[in-house]
Write a protein that holds these residues in place. Structure first.
Motif, mmCIF file in Angstrom:
data_model
loop_
_atom_site.group_PDB
_atom_site.id
_atom_site.type_symbol
_atom_site.label_atom_id
_atom_site.label_comp_id
_atom_site.label_asym_id
_atom_site.label_seq_id
_atom_site.Cartn_x
_atom_site.Cartn_y
_atom_site.Cartn_z
ATOM 1 N N MET A 250 -35.539 26.913 -9.681
ATOM 2 C CA MET A 250 -36.905 27.739 -9.690
ATOM 3 C C MET A 250 -37.022 28.678 -8.666
ATOM 4 S SD MET A 250 -38.861 28.609 -12.040
ATOM 5 C CE MET A 250 -38.801 27.658 -13.239
ATOM 6 N N ALA A 251 -36.541 28.444 -7.626
ATOM 7 C CA ALA A 251 -37.064 28.141 -6.399
ATOM 8 C C ALA A 251 -35.520 30.215 -6.627
ATOM 9 C CB ALA A 251 -36.262 28.091 -4.901
ATOM 10 N N SER A 252 -34.646 30.487 -7.051
ATOM 11 C CA SER A 252 -33.928 30.793 -7.380
ATOM 12 C C SER A 252 -34.360 32.356 -8.209
ATOM 13 C CB SER A 252 -32.687 31.307 -7.496
ATOM 14 O OG SER A 252 -31.223 30.203 -6.307
ATOM 15 N N ARG A 253 -34.797 32.128 -9.100
ATOM 16 C CA ARG A 253 -35.512 32.641 -9.891
ATOM 17 C C ARG A 253 -36.810 33.464 -8.922
ATOM 18 N NH1 ARG A 253 -36.332 29.666 -15.190
ATOM 19 N NH2 ARG A 253 -36.552 31.304 -16.402
ATOM 20 N N VAL A 254 -37.516 32.311 -8.358
ATOM 21 C CA VAL A 254 -39.035 33.537 -7.424
ATOM 22 C C VAL A 254 -38.146 34.407 -6.282
ATOM 23 C CG1 VAL A 254 -40.401 33.212 -6.013
ATOM 24 C CG2 VAL A 254 -40.411 31.062 -7.887
ATOM 25 N N ALA A 255 -37.085 34.246 -6.208
ATOM 26 C CA ALA A 255 -36.763 35.070 -5.286
ATOM 27 C C ALA A 255 -35.857 36.438 -6.366
ATOM 28 C CB ALA A 255 -35.203 34.302 -4.756
ATOM 29 N N VAL A 256 -35.650 36.493 -7.304
ATOM 30 C CA VAL A 256 -35.252 37.011 -7.576
ATOM 31 C C VAL A 256 -36.701 38.208 -8.600
ATOM 32 C CG1 VAL A 256 -34.613 38.255 -10.994
ATOM 33 C CG2 VAL A 256 -33.371 36.650 -10.039
ATOM 34 N N PHE A 257 -37.816 37.237 -8.651
ATOM 35 C CA PHE A 257 -39.045 38.506 -8.887
ATOM 36 C C PHE A 257 -39.650 38.823 -7.215
ATOM 37 C CE2 PHE A 257 -43.884 37.904 -8.958
ATOM 38 C CZ PHE A 257 -44.058 38.153 -9.947
ATOM 39 N N MET A 258 -39.198 38.112 -6.644
ATOM 40 C CA MET A 258 -39.637 38.752 -4.892
ATOM 41 C C MET A 258 -38.305 39.956 -4.916
ATOM 42 S SD MET A 258 -42.660 36.753 -4.453
ATOM 43 C CE MET A 258 -42.184 38.343 -3.233
ATOM 44 N N ALA A 259 -37.818 40.213 -5.579
ATOM 45 C CA ALA A 259 -36.664 40.937 -5.665
ATOM 46 C C ALA A 259 -37.275 42.284 -6.099
ATOM 47 C CB ALA A 259 -35.538 41.161 -6.091
ATOM 48 N N GLU A 260 -37.755 42.151 -7.440
ATOM 49 C CA GLU A 260 -38.344 43.192 -8.107
ATOM 50 C C GLU A 260 -39.876 43.790 -7.574
ATOM 51 O OE1 GLU A 260 -39.191 40.817 -11.952
ATOM 52 O OE2 GLU A 260 -37.177 40.547 -12.513
ATOM 53 N N VAL A 261 -41.050 42.667 -6.676
ATOM 54 C CA VAL A 261 -41.471 43.139 -6.725
ATOM 55 C C VAL A 261 -41.582 44.311 -4.927
ATOM 56 C CG1 VAL A 261 -43.725 42.288 -5.077
ATOM 57 C CG2 VAL A 261 -43.725 40.940 -6.809
ATOM 58 N N GLY A 321 -52.489 31.808 -12.879
ATOM 59 C CA GLY A 321 -52.422 31.092 -12.036
ATOM 60 C C GLY A 321 -51.813 31.055 -10.431
ATOM 61 N N ARG A 322 -52.336 30.172 -9.492
ATOM 62 C CA ARG A 322 -52.224 29.557 -8.148
ATOM 63 C C ARG A 322 -50.475 29.188 -7.897
ATOM 64 N NH1 ARG A 322 -57.190 26.676 -6.476
ATOM 65 N NH2 ARG A 322 -58.912 28.439 -7.306
ATOM 66 N N PRO A 323 -50.414 29.950 -6.570
ATOM 67 C CA PRO A 323 -49.079 29.966 -6.049
ATOM 68 C C PRO A 323 -48.693 27.893 -5.897
ATOM 69 C CG PRO A 323 -50.063 31.549 -4.268
ATOM 70 C CD PRO A 323 -50.752 30.101 -5.431
ATOM 71 N N ASN A 324 -46.895 27.667 -6.496
ATOM 72 C CA ASN A 324 -46.807 26.264 -6.508
ATOM 73 C C ASN A 324 -45.787 25.821 -5.541
ATOM 74 O OD1 ASN A 324 -44.245 27.918 -7.580
ATOM 75 N ND2 ASN A 324 -44.675 27.269 -10.284
ATOM 76 N N ILE A 325 -44.595 24.797 -5.745
ATOM 77 C CA ILE A 325 -43.801 24.809 -4.854
ATOM 78 C C ILE A 325 -43.295 25.427 -4.338
ATOM 79 C CG2 ILE A 325 -43.302 23.151 -5.526
ATOM 80 C CD1 ILE A 325 -43.490 22.913 -2.200
ATOM 81 N N ASP A 326 -42.191 26.204 -5.576
ATOM 82 C CA ASP A 326 -41.616 26.957 -5.769
ATOM 83 C C ASP A 326 -41.911 28.112 -4.878
ATOM 84 O OD1 ASP A 326 -39.438 24.861 -7.485
ATOM 85 O OD2 ASP A 326 -40.844 25.597 -8.683
ATOM 86 N N PHE A 327 -42.997 28.888 -5.200
ATOM 87 C CA PHE A 327 -43.074 29.930 -4.333
ATOM 88 C C PHE A 327 -43.770 30.003 -2.793
ATOM 89 C CE2 PHE A 327 -46.212 32.795 -2.568
ATOM 90 C CZ PHE A 327 -46.152 33.857 -3.413
ATOM 91 N N PRO A 339 -31.215 30.585 5.417
ATOM 92 C CA PRO A 339 -30.155 31.140 4.667
ATOM 93 C C PRO A 339 -31.325 30.849 3.084
ATOM 94 C CG PRO A 339 -29.759 29.161 5.906
ATOM 95 C CD PRO A 339 -31.104 29.295 6.363
ATOM 96 N N ASP A 340 -30.297 32.197 2.492
ATOM 97 C CA ASP A 340 -31.087 31.833 1.132
ATOM 98 C C ASP A 340 -30.824 30.726 -0.145
ATOM 99 O OD1 ASP A 340 -30.984 34.812 1.459
ATOM 100 O OD2 ASP A 340 -29.433 35.081 0.674
ATOM 101 N N ASP A 341 -30.173 29.487 0.607
ATOM 102 C CA ASP A 341 -29.928 28.434 -0.107
ATOM 103 C C ASP A 341 -31.212 27.413 0.265
ATOM 104 O OD1 ASP A 341 -28.486 28.047 2.312
ATOM 105 O OD2 ASP A 341 -27.094 26.829 1.128
ATOM 106 N N ALA A 342 -32.133 28.010 1.169
ATOM 107 C CA ALA A 342 -32.157 27.066 2.264
ATOM 108 C C ALA A 342 -33.505 26.235 1.098
ATOM 109 C CB ALA A 342 -32.944 27.173 2.999
ATOM 110 N N PRO A 343 -33.943 27.275 0.468
ATOM 111 C CA PRO A 343 -35.261 25.979 -0.299
ATOM 112 C C PRO A 343 -34.554 24.818 -1.703
ATOM 113 C CG PRO A 343 -35.885 28.676 -0.517
ATOM 114 C CD PRO A 343 -34.301 28.441 -0.265
ATOM 115 N N PHE A 344 -33.622 25.387 -1.938
ATOM 116 C CA PHE A 344 -32.974 23.872 -3.365
ATOM 117 C C PHE A 344 -32.274 23.298 -1.954
ATOM 118 C CE2 PHE A 344 -28.529 21.960 -4.612
ATOM 119 C CZ PHE A 344 -29.455 21.659 -5.606
ATOM 120 N N THR A 345 -32.061 23.456 -0.667
ATOM 121 C CA THR A 345 -31.644 23.048 0.211
ATOM 122 C C THR A 345 -32.754 21.281 0.776
ATOM 123 O OG1 THR A 345 -29.648 24.029 1.098
ATOM 124 C CG2 THR A 345 -29.921 22.040 2.099
#
Length: 380
Positions: A250-261, A321-327, A339-345
């Motif tokens: 899900m963190a990768s999907r948040v990153a995509v949304f932040m690129a849109e922002v 809603g408010r930010p969750n842990i993925d955000f 690094p980009d993969d740090a959230p998953f790590t």
């Protein structure tokens, strides 16, 4: 054309409060969109509200309860490890946010598996698993142990605790890409070039992510353990499940949304998503209608990057809603220049503590997890 209703009308029709209405939206049970006349408000699908109200009036049969139990429904098994109650997360009765203030990942891992004695980890010179990314090294490490680690069946918790400590040490080594006797957060901080403040933030994240009740990956780990498989096999089942885009991905999907922002601004990106009927990744959580306490505990420890702060403001104004842990994890990665993969790590390393604890608990029941399917195929 779809009819829409105000939040007040939707709450009246369902007989619920605002928090419950937002929870229905975050679970995908009610479609919401920004009110064109007032971007600060949302409107809700009248058809979805009516269908949900009808289901509430009719009640549910036992078979329906069983069918829905696997999707944020009724509890399906007993556990003494973790629970979510009154908007808070508890590890064996202790507030996870409170633990994150001072405890190490290692001490919380011991708490989760109900072990008071320090870990007994043999010092070895084992080669670090090969892999260009931390995720690849994690998979390789766990897979490499599946054929050598002993099954959990018939073993005592004390015996399993030794395996658990060794396994978690190997996981941290794989995540950091280097071995040492230092605590997990210091090893990861060194690998990512963080200072002492950054290391403390990593420690807090590891503690807050260590377990989260019976989520998808934990259930997968328990299923594997129920067959008598080793702790490594159980953790590998959890890691495979975590890799999906609706869970640890899900963190990768948040990153995509932040690129849109970044491209179009927070308000425009938020409005575009909601107009397409898509939920905002990184906001809301079915178990936390008032907000994810893990995210709040982490975000309050550092200055939220401007783009993330703008996205959070726009999302909350739109009723998402408010930010969750993925955000919070993506914001942390930006703040520390990880690094980009740090959230998953971080997620995978931390959650391994929970998988192992649940695998040990499940093994002590001596019961195989084997649910039944409700057949809806061709007549037989």
């Amino acid at each position: 054309m779809m009819d829409w209703m105000t939040a007040e009308d939707a709450m009246a029709a369902l007989g619920v409060r605002a928090q419950t209405l937002y929870a229905y939206v975050s679970r995908g049970r009610i479609t919401a969109q920004t009110d064109a006349a007032d971007p600060r408000r949302s409107r809700y699908s009248a058809a979805d509200v009516a269908a949900l109200a009808d289901r509430k009036r009719r009640g549910r049969k036992a078979s329906d309860v069983a069918q829905n139990a696997i999707a944020w429904g009724e509890p399906v098994l007993a556990s003494a490890i973790t629970t979510v109650a009154r908007g808070c997360l508890y590890y064996r009765g202790r507030d996870a946010v409170g633990l994150s203030q001072s405890e190490s990942f290692e001490s919380v891992a011991r708490l989760l598996r109900d072990q008071s004695a320090p870990d007994l980890v043999p010092v070895t010179d084992a080669a670090i698993a090969k892999g260009k990314t931390a995720g690849a090294r994690l998979f390789a490490t766990l897979a490499g142990r599946v054929g050598t680690d002993l099954p959990v069946a018939g073993r005592s918790p004390r015996s399993l605790a030794v395996d658990a400590a060794s396994l978690l040490d190997a996981v941290v080594t794989a995540a950091a890409g280097q071995d040492s006797r230092d605590p997990a957060h210091e090893r990861l901080a060194l690998a990512w070039g963080c200072d002492a403040d950054g290391a403390d933030l990593i420690r807090r994240a590891l503690v807050l992510l260590a377990d989260h009740e019976l989520n998808a990956s934990t259930f997968a780990a328990r299923v594997a353990a129920s067959t008598g498989a080793s702790l490594a096999a159980s953790a590998l089942a959890g890691l495979a499940t975590l890799s999906g885009p609706l869970h640890g991905g899900m963190a990768s999907r948040v990153a995509v949304f932040m690129a849109e922002v970044k491209r179009s601004g927070a308000q425009a990106a938020t409005a575009d998503r909601l107009m397409r009927g898509e939920p905002l990744p990184g906001f809301g959580h079915p178990l936390y209608p008032e907000g994810d306490p893990r995210a709040q505990a982490l975000l309050e420890r550092f200055e939220t990057p401007k783009r993330w702060a703008a996205a959070a403001q726009a999302a909350e104004a739109a009723g998402s809603g408010r930010p969750n842990i993925d955000f919070a994890l993506t914001a942390l990665a930006k703040h520390l220049n990880l690094p980009d993969d740090a959230p998953f790590t971080l997620f995978a390393t931390a959650r391994c503590a929970g998988w192992v604890a649940h695998a040990i608990e499940q093994s002590q029941t001596g019961r195989l997890i084997r649910p039944r399917a409700r057949y809806v195929g061709a007549p037989v």
